[in-house]
Design an enzyme around this catalytic site. Structure first.
Site, mmCIF file in Angstrom:
data_model
loop_
_atom_site.group_PDB
_atom_site.id
_atom_site.type_symbol
_atom_site.label_atom_id
_atom_site.label_comp_id
_atom_site.label_asym_id
_atom_site.label_seq_id
_atom_site.Cartn_x
_atom_site.Cartn_y
_atom_site.Cartn_z
ATOM 1 N N ASP A 21 0.777 -1.135 0.029
ATOM 2 C CA ASP A 21 0.055 -0.024 0.002
ATOM 3 C C ASP A 21 0.952 1.311 0.054
ATOM 4 O OD1 ASP A 21 -2.275 1.372 -0.014
ATOM 5 O OD2 ASP A 21 -2.543 1.278 2.220
ATOM 6 N N ASN A 69 -10.986 -2.622 -4.647
ATOM 7 C CA ASN A 69 -10.272 -1.734 -5.607
ATOM 8 C C ASN A 69 -10.738 -1.718 -6.952
ATOM 9 O OD1 ASN A 69 -6.931 -3.059 -4.276
ATOM 10 N ND2 ASN A 69 -8.144 -1.147 -3.942
HETATM 11 C C1 IPE Z 1 -5.337 -2.748 0.115
HETATM 12 O O1 IPE Z 1 -4.894 -1.475 -0.011
HETATM 13 C C2 IPE Z 1 -5.229 -3.470 -0.897
HETATM 14 C C3 IPE Z 1 -3.848 -3.568 -2.058
HETATM 15 C C4 IPE Z 1 -2.902 -3.328 -1.500
HETATM 16 C C5 IPE Z 1 -4.200 -4.264 -3.134
HETATM 17 P P1 IPE Z 1 -6.188 -0.249 -0.115
HETATM 18 O O2 IPE Z 1 -5.521 1.016 -0.369
HETATM 19 O O3 IPE Z 1 -7.012 -0.816 -1.146
HETATM 20 O O4 IPE Z 1 -6.798 -0.431 1.370
HETATM 21 P P2 IPE Z 1 -7.772 0.602 2.057
HETATM 22 O O5 IPE Z 1 -8.867 1.107 1.205
HETATM 23 O O6 IPE Z 1 -6.903 1.734 2.487
HETATM 24 O O7 IPE Z 1 -8.234 0.058 3.257
HETATM 25 C C1 IPE Z 2 -1.637 0.157 -3.137
HETATM 26 O O1 IPE Z 2 -1.406 1.571 -3.468
HETATM 27 C C2 IPE Z 2 -1.993 -0.617 -4.671
HETATM 28 C C3 IPE Z 2 -3.322 -0.777 -4.978
HETATM 29 C C4 IPE Z 2 -4.250 -0.741 -4.021
HETATM 30 C C5 IPE Z 2 -3.755 -1.193 -6.332
HETATM 31 P P1 IPE Z 2 -2.664 2.545 -3.340
HETATM 32 O O2 IPE Z 2 -3.299 2.842 -4.957
HETATM 33 O O3 IPE Z 2 -3.646 2.207 -2.302
HETATM 34 O O4 IPE Z 2 -1.913 3.956 -2.787
HETATM 35 P P2 IPE Z 2 -2.448 4.887 -1.944
HETATM 36 O O5 IPE Z 2 -2.990 4.092 -0.731
HETATM 37 O O6 IPE Z 2 -3.480 5.710 -2.546
HETATM 38 O O7 IPE Z 2 -1.343 5.585 -1.348
HETATM 39 MG MG MG Z 3 -4.172 2.409 -0.395
#
Ligand code: IPE
Ligand code: IPE
Ligand code: MG
Length: 234
Positions: A21, A69
């Site tokens: 993340d 996602n």
């Molecule tokens: C968790 O990250 C999912 C992945 C890393 C694939 P998110 O960014 O989607 O999580 P939330 O929404 O902050 O819980």
């Molecule tokens: C994790 O990074 C990757 C996926 C969930 C695909 P994020 O896209 O959630 O990154 P932040 O949380 O917005 O920084």
């Molecule tokens: Mg995220």
């Protein structure tokens, strides 16, 4: 001296799971589009998987895309799908050479058809890899995985043991994760490996995923090595 070495080795997790993340925030900090963060994240994922296997870990699961996602803007999803395509085209051969088996978990029917085919081909090509298993969670949700297993159990019309239930999950045949690393500051599971993480040790870090270095992996590993895992016993 010899005994100490054995002890150290026994403290290496068999299975590490990673919630990757912070890609979006990494890009934002640099005034770049989110897609640049995802690219940096993918490059880091490839390097990190290599480091993890080099430490003697058997199985590594990377959370790349959750079911939740899938409600992100289509433009961001299309960018992620392009990265996945690139990943499979460029990396499957390397994994095969390194004898790492690739396994995909998640609901493949949620993904574009060509990605589904690429993931299947990747699994087939690397099948039997004996040096480790790299699991990519794409279109994955823990609740959905459990629900699908429950529905299958109902269809079979008989009560199941824990082991029988686990064999209906996408992770069938894999050890439960010993250590789960989540980068990017949040301290939650976000629907990842809900059944499998019953006794997993958690390591949370504020480091954004594209910045998660080999040095920090080693910090997580030594933190893990110092934990006392009691599994409910005294
Ligand atoms: C968790 O990250 C999912 C992945 C890393 C694939 P998110 O960014 O989607 O999580 P939330 O929404 O902050 O819980
Ligand atoms: C994790 O990074 C990757 C996926 C969930 C695909 P994020 O896209 O959630 O990154 P932040 O949380 O917005 O920084
Ligand atoms: Mg995220």
């Amino acid at each position: 001296m010899k005994k100490k070495q054995t002890e150290t080795l026994a403290r290496i997790p068999r299975h590490i799971a990673v919630i990757m993340d912070g890609n979006g925030r990494w890009a934002k900090k640099r005034l770049l589009p989110r897609s640049a963060g995802h690219r940096a994240g993918m490059n880091r994922m490839i390097e990190l998987a290599e480091c993890i296997f080099s430490r003697g870990v058997e199985c590594c699961t990377m959370y790349a895309l959750s079911t939740e996602n899938l409600s992100r803007p289509q433009e961001e999803l299309d960018g992620l799908y392009s990265l996945f395509r690139e990943y499979f085209r460029k990396n499957v051969e390397t994994l095969k050479k390194k004898e790492i088996a690739l396994k995909i978990i998640g609901d493949a029917s949620l993904l574009p058809e060509d990605i589904r085919l690429l993931t299947q081909a990747g699994e087939e090509k690397t099948a039997g890899g004996k040096k480790g298993t790299l699991v990519l969670a794409i279109g994955y949700g823990g609740r959905q995985e459990i629900l699908a297993a429950v529905n299958e159990a109902v269809k079979r019309g008989k009560q199941l043991t824990e082991a029988e239930f686990a064999s209906l999950l996408d992770t069938q045949g894999l050890p439960d994760p010993d250590l789960l690393i989540r980068t990017g500051k949040e301290q939650r599971l976000s629907n990842f490996l809900l059944w499998q993480s019953a006794y997993t040790e958690f390591y949370f870090t504020e480091t954004l995923f594209p910045d998660f270095s080999e040095k920090e992996l080693d910090r997580a590993l030594s933190d893990y090595a110092a934990r006392e895992r009691r599994f409910g016993k005294i």
